[in-house]
Every structure is written in C-alpha cells, then in structure tokens.
Enzyme design. Structure first.
Site, PDB file in Angstrom:
ATOM      1  CE  LYS A 115      32.425  48.346  51.115  1.00 30.95           C
ATOM      2  NZ  LYS A 115      33.449  48.497  50.096  1.00 30.95           N
ATOM      3  CB  VAL A 138      39.466  37.421  34.858  1.00 31.59           C
ATOM      4  CG1 VAL A 138      40.877  37.699  35.350  1.00 31.59           C
ATOM      5  CG2 VAL A 138      39.183  35.927  34.916  1.00 31.59           C
ATOM      6  CE  LYS A 139      39.976  44.637  40.914  1.00 33.61           C
ATOM      7  NZ  LYS A 139      38.602  44.619  41.397  1.00 33.61           N
ATOM      8  CD  GLU A 178      34.912  40.425  46.212  1.00 33.28           C
ATOM      9  OE1 GLU A 178      35.555  41.028  47.087  1.00 33.28           O
ATOM     10  OE2 GLU A 178      34.389  41.003  45.232  1.00 33.28           O
ATOM     11  CG  HIS A 210      31.158  49.781  39.269  1.00 33.77           C
ATOM     12  ND1 HIS A 210      31.808  49.876  38.078  1.00 33.77           N
ATOM     13  CD2 HIS A 210      32.042  49.217  40.134  1.00 33.77           C
ATOM     14  CE1 HIS A 210      33.042  49.375  38.216  1.00 33.77           C
ATOM     15  NE2 HIS A 210      33.204  48.979  39.461  1.00 33.77           N
ATOM     16  NE  ARG A 269      39.970  51.733  45.263  1.00 33.18           N
ATOM     17  CZ  ARG A 269      39.467  50.903  44.374  1.00 33.18           C
ATOM     18  NH1 ARG A 269      39.478  51.231  43.097  1.00 33.18           N
ATOM     19  NH2 ARG A 269      38.989  49.730  44.743  1.00 33.18           N
ATOM     20  CB  VAL A 300      30.418  25.267  34.648  1.00 32.75           C
ATOM     21  CG1 VAL A 300      29.812  23.885  34.488  1.00 32.75           C
ATOM     22  CG2 VAL A 300      30.841  25.805  33.296  1.00 32.75           C
ATOM     23  CD  GLU A 310      15.972  34.942  38.267  1.00 29.69           C
ATOM     24  OE1 GLU A 310      15.460  34.012  38.909  1.00 29.69           O
ATOM     25  OE2 GLU A 310      15.554  35.311  37.156  1.00 29.69           O
TER      26      GLU A 310
HETATM   27  P1  0O2 Z   1      35.366  46.055  40.443  1.00 31.01           P
HETATM   28  O1  0O2 Z   1      35.494  46.856  39.208  1.00 31.01           O
HETATM   29  O2  0O2 Z   1      33.932  45.650  40.668  1.00 31.01           O
HETATM   30  O3  0O2 Z   1      36.280  44.903  40.495  1.00 31.01           O
HETATM   31  P2  0O2 Z   1      38.521  45.714  51.644  1.00 31.01           P
HETATM   32  O4  0O2 Z   1      39.840  45.057  51.386  1.00 31.01           O
HETATM   33  O5  0O2 Z   1      37.431  44.762  51.965  1.00 31.01           O
HETATM   34  O6  0O2 Z   1      38.547  46.846  52.594  1.00 31.01           O
HETATM   35  P3  0O2 Z   1      37.964  45.816  48.858  1.00 31.01           P
HETATM   36  O7  0O2 Z   1      39.023  44.860  48.509  1.00 31.01           O
HETATM   37  O8  0O2 Z   1      37.712  46.964  47.907  1.00 31.01           O
HETATM   38  O9  0O2 Z   1      38.127  46.450  50.280  1.00 31.01           O
HETATM   39  O10 0O2 Z   1      36.712  44.965  49.048  1.00 31.01           O
HETATM   40  P4  0O2 Z   1      35.232  45.386  49.046  1.00 31.01           P
HETATM   41  O11 0O2 Z   1      35.008  46.722  49.668  1.00 31.01           O
HETATM   42  O12 0O2 Z   1      34.547  44.230  49.606  1.00 31.01           O
HETATM   43  O13 0O2 Z   1      34.924  45.580  47.479  1.00 31.01           O
HETATM   44  C1  0O2 Z   1      35.109  44.545  46.590  1.00 31.01           C
HETATM   45  C2  0O2 Z   1      34.169  44.742  45.432  1.00 31.01           C
HETATM   46  O14 0O2 Z   1      32.846  44.966  45.905  1.00 31.01           O
HETATM   47  C3  0O2 Z   1      34.449  45.947  44.590  1.00 31.01           C
HETATM   48  O15 0O2 Z   1      35.457  45.674  43.677  1.00 31.01           O
HETATM   49  C4  0O2 Z   1      33.106  46.187  43.954  1.00 31.01           C
HETATM   50  O16 0O2 Z   1      32.867  45.262  42.901  1.00 31.01           O
HETATM   51  C5  0O2 Z   1      32.170  45.894  45.077  1.00 31.01           C
HETATM   52  N1  0O2 Z   1      31.925  47.121  45.837  1.00 31.01           N
HETATM   53  C6  0O2 Z   1      32.394  47.403  47.053  1.00 31.01           C
HETATM   54  N2  0O2 Z   1      31.948  48.596  47.449  1.00 31.01           N
HETATM   55  C7  0O2 Z   1      31.171  49.084  46.468  1.00 31.01           C
HETATM   56  C8  0O2 Z   1      30.404  50.290  46.313  1.00 31.01           C
HETATM   57  O17 0O2 Z   1      30.356  51.164  47.141  1.00 31.01           O
HETATM   58  N3  0O2 Z   1      29.731  50.423  45.136  1.00 31.01           N
HETATM   59  C9  0O2 Z   1      29.726  49.472  44.163  1.00 31.01           C
HETATM   60  N4  0O2 Z   1      29.017  49.708  43.056  1.00 31.01           N
HETATM   61  N5  0O2 Z   1      30.446  48.341  44.296  1.00 31.01           N
HETATM   62  C10 0O2 Z   1      31.160  48.138  45.426  1.00 31.01           C
HETATM   63  P5  0O2 Z   1      36.307  46.865  43.029  1.00 31.01           P
HETATM   64  O18 0O2 Z   1      37.695  46.416  42.924  1.00 31.01           O
HETATM   65  O19 0O2 Z   1      36.092  48.124  43.794  1.00 31.01           O
HETATM   66  O20 0O2 Z   1      35.688  47.065  41.606  1.00 31.01           O
END
Ligand code: 0O2
Length: 304
Positions: free
Chosen positions: A105, A37-38, A132, A148, A49, A12, A31
């Site tokens: 990345k 929520v996960k 986040e 993803h 993981r 909001v 935009e």
């Molecule tokens: P979901 O389903 O989106 O929730 P770190 O502790 O920083 O080393 P962490 O906690 O995985 O690692 O953080 P990071 O790498 O910042 O990633 C957090 C989220 O960013 C991910 O959540 C994704 O949403 C997005 N993300 C990070 N890397 C990638 C990537 O290579 N490709 C895509 N498409 N998204 C990415 P989750 O939990 O992985 O997934």
C-alpha cells in the site's frame, strides 16, 4: 455474538495446526495466531470513513472485517504456505484475496488478506459470516502495529516528517524480510534440531516416569544421572542413542512385567484349584467319619 464464536473457533483451529506441526517435529509456517472482534468505535469510524449507513444495512454485507484473525509467520515464504492451507480447507470458503505484499500500500503496509466465509452454529441456528484473515511476517507485523498506533495518534493525518520515517522503516522491513528469507533454510534447520531435541527429551522423561517402579532405586538413579549428563553436554547423537536404548529397555521391562503378571495370575488360579481339592477331601473325610460313627452307634444299639 456470532462473530466472537467465529473468532474463537478459528483461533483454536489455527493454533491446533501449529501444534500438529510441532507434534510431528515439523517446522510450522504459523508462528502466532491472534483474533479479535472489531470494537464498536472502530466499526463506527470505518462506517463513517466508507459512507456505510449503519442504521439501514446489514453490517456483515458492508463490512467484512468485523471478525478478524491475524496469522504471524517467520518468513515471507511461510505466508504462501498458509494461504494454500486456507484455500484447501473445506470449512473456510475464500471469497476475496488481497495481496498487499506484491503490491504494497502507499502507506508502506504489507500483508496478505484473505476474506473467508465461515459457518457457526448458534442457539438460533447456522450463520455464515465473513472473517478477514491477515497473514504477515513478524517484521511486517511490527511495522503495522507501530504505524497503526501513529495513525490513531494523528487521526490518520501523519505529519510529513513522520510519514517519511515510517516509509523508510517500511523499506527496512522489506530488506529485513528478504535477508531473512535467504537464510530461511539455515534457521529452519536450527529449529528442526531444537524441535527434535525437545521431542526426544519429552519421550525420555515419559519413559523414565513409566519405568520407575519396574526397577530398583539404584538402577533408576544410575539411568537418570546418565540422561542428565548427556542432556548437559547437548550432544544430539548421544541423546538419540540414549533415546533408542531407553525405548528398548522400556519395551523389555514392559514385556517382563506382562510375563510376571501372567505368571502371578496362573499361580493364583493354581492355588485356588488346590484349595478347592483340599476342601473337597476334608469334606469327604468328615462325611466318611460321620458314616463310620453312625454305623458303630447302630451296631452298639443292636448289641444292646
Ligand atoms: P483495524 O483497527 O485494524 O480493524 P477496502 O475495502 O479493501 O478498500 P478496507 O476494508 O479498509 O478497504 O480493507 P483493507 O485496506 O484491506 O484494510 C483492512 C485492514 O487491514 C485494516 O483494518 C487494517 O487492520 C489493515 N490495514 C490496511 N491498511 C493498513 C495500513 O496502511 N496500515 C496499517 N497499520 N494497517 C492497515 P481497519 O479497519 O483499517 O483497522
């Protein structure tokens, strides 16, 4: 669940920022805003993981993206503005920033991540939760959503030929963003014009509705048709002129109405005063007549 509350409140708040920019006729660096929520399955996957023992530790300490907000911008430069906005907020305490735009990345992923601490009030009291915030452009988001899905399909093990193509697509997204950045001013000008037009039309329609009862139907129809003609031509200068004129007309009509209302009130007061005097006079006349009648009766009885 407090995470849901945090996501709803923040969604909001960011959407309201967009509205504030729009209401002021300004370009919004935001935009779109999405929140989630996960899901439990994703929490378990991530815990597995990252070797997080789900049963023994406090989840929010080990996993700071259970509550997530995604802010989508049009241009890369907008991302910096959004980051500054978040850093300046008193209700969002920044605890971590990850710049995957400067350092993309290995997967090709680009986005700016900010983890904040956000306070919610629940029926059990106050709670501070990590949230986040992912900030990315429309193009970056397009890529991330597709990648993803592919990661999900291949359970994190992309076949080599797909991996190569997804990297190529990431390069294409990078050049698209760069290309778009170079014409940002042009696009923003166009959006300003569109916003200005929308604001003027809204103001004109609002005034037309307000003044409808203050003029004859023919007069109203004439003004309305004129507006419609100008609107159809799309001439911004004429529209601006019309907007200024109708605002002036509105002011005059409102002044005229206030004056008429005041005169009506004075008239009503005067009529009420005159009526009272009239009533008083009638009463006095009646009393006089009664006295005279009594006196003549007295005189008559005395004569008898
Ligand atoms: P979901 O389903 O989106 O929730 P770190 O502790 O920083 O080393 P962490 O906690 O995985 O690692 O953080 P990071 O790498 O910042 O990633 C957090 C989220 O960013 C991910 O959540 C994704 O949403 C997005 N993300 C990070 N890397 C990638 C990537 O290579 N490709 C895509 N498409 N998204 C990415 P989750 O939990 O992985 O997934």
């Amino acid at each position: 669940m407090p995470y849901e509350l945090a996501v709803e409140e923040l969604t909001v708040k960011f959407r309201h920022m967009m509205k504030e920019y729009q209401d002021m006729g300004m370009y919004s660096p935001i935009e779109q805003v999405k929140g989630r929520v996960k899901r439990s399955s994703s929490i378990i996957d991530k815990a597995y993981r990252k070797n997080i023992p789900l049963a023994t530790c406090k989840l929010e300490e080990a996993m700071d993206d259970i509550a997530g907000i995604r802010i989508i911008c049009q241009f890369v430069d907008d991302i910096k503005e959004v980051v500054e906005i978040i850093r300046g907020r008193s209700d969002m305490k920044v605890i971590r920033e990850q710049d995957y735009i400067t350092n993309r990345k290995r997967s090709g992923y680009r986005s700016y991540h900010i983890t904040i601490e956000y306070e919610v009030e629940t029926i059990h009291g106050r709670m501070r939760l990590p949230v986040e915030i992912q900030i990315r452009t429309l193009a970056m988001n397009f890529w991330a959503v597709i990648e993803h899905s592919l990661q999900y399909k291949y359970q994190g093990e992309l076949p080599e030929h797909i991996h190569e193509r997804i990297l190529k697509a990431a390069d294409a997204v990078l050049s698209l963003d760069e290309e778009m950045s170079s014409i940002r001013d042009e696009v923003m000008d166009a959006q300003h014009i569109f916003q200005d037009k929308a604001n003027m039309v809204e103001n004109i329609l609002h005034i037309l509705e307000k003044i409808h009862n203050l003029m004859t139907e023919e007069e109203y129809q004439r003004i309305y048709n004129k507006f419609f003609q100008i609107y159809k031509t799309g001439d911004m200068l004429e529209l601006a002129d019309f907007n200024a004129n109708i605002s002036q007309l509105d002011e005059l009509l409102q002044q005229r109405k206030t004056k008429q209302d005041e005169e009506k009130k004075i008239g009503e007061k005067r009529t009420a005063g005159e009526k009272k005097i009239e009533e008083k006079k009638t009463e006095e006349k009646k009393a006089e007549e009664k006295t005279m009648e009594r006196e003549s009766q007295d005189a008559a009885s005395r004569n008898i």
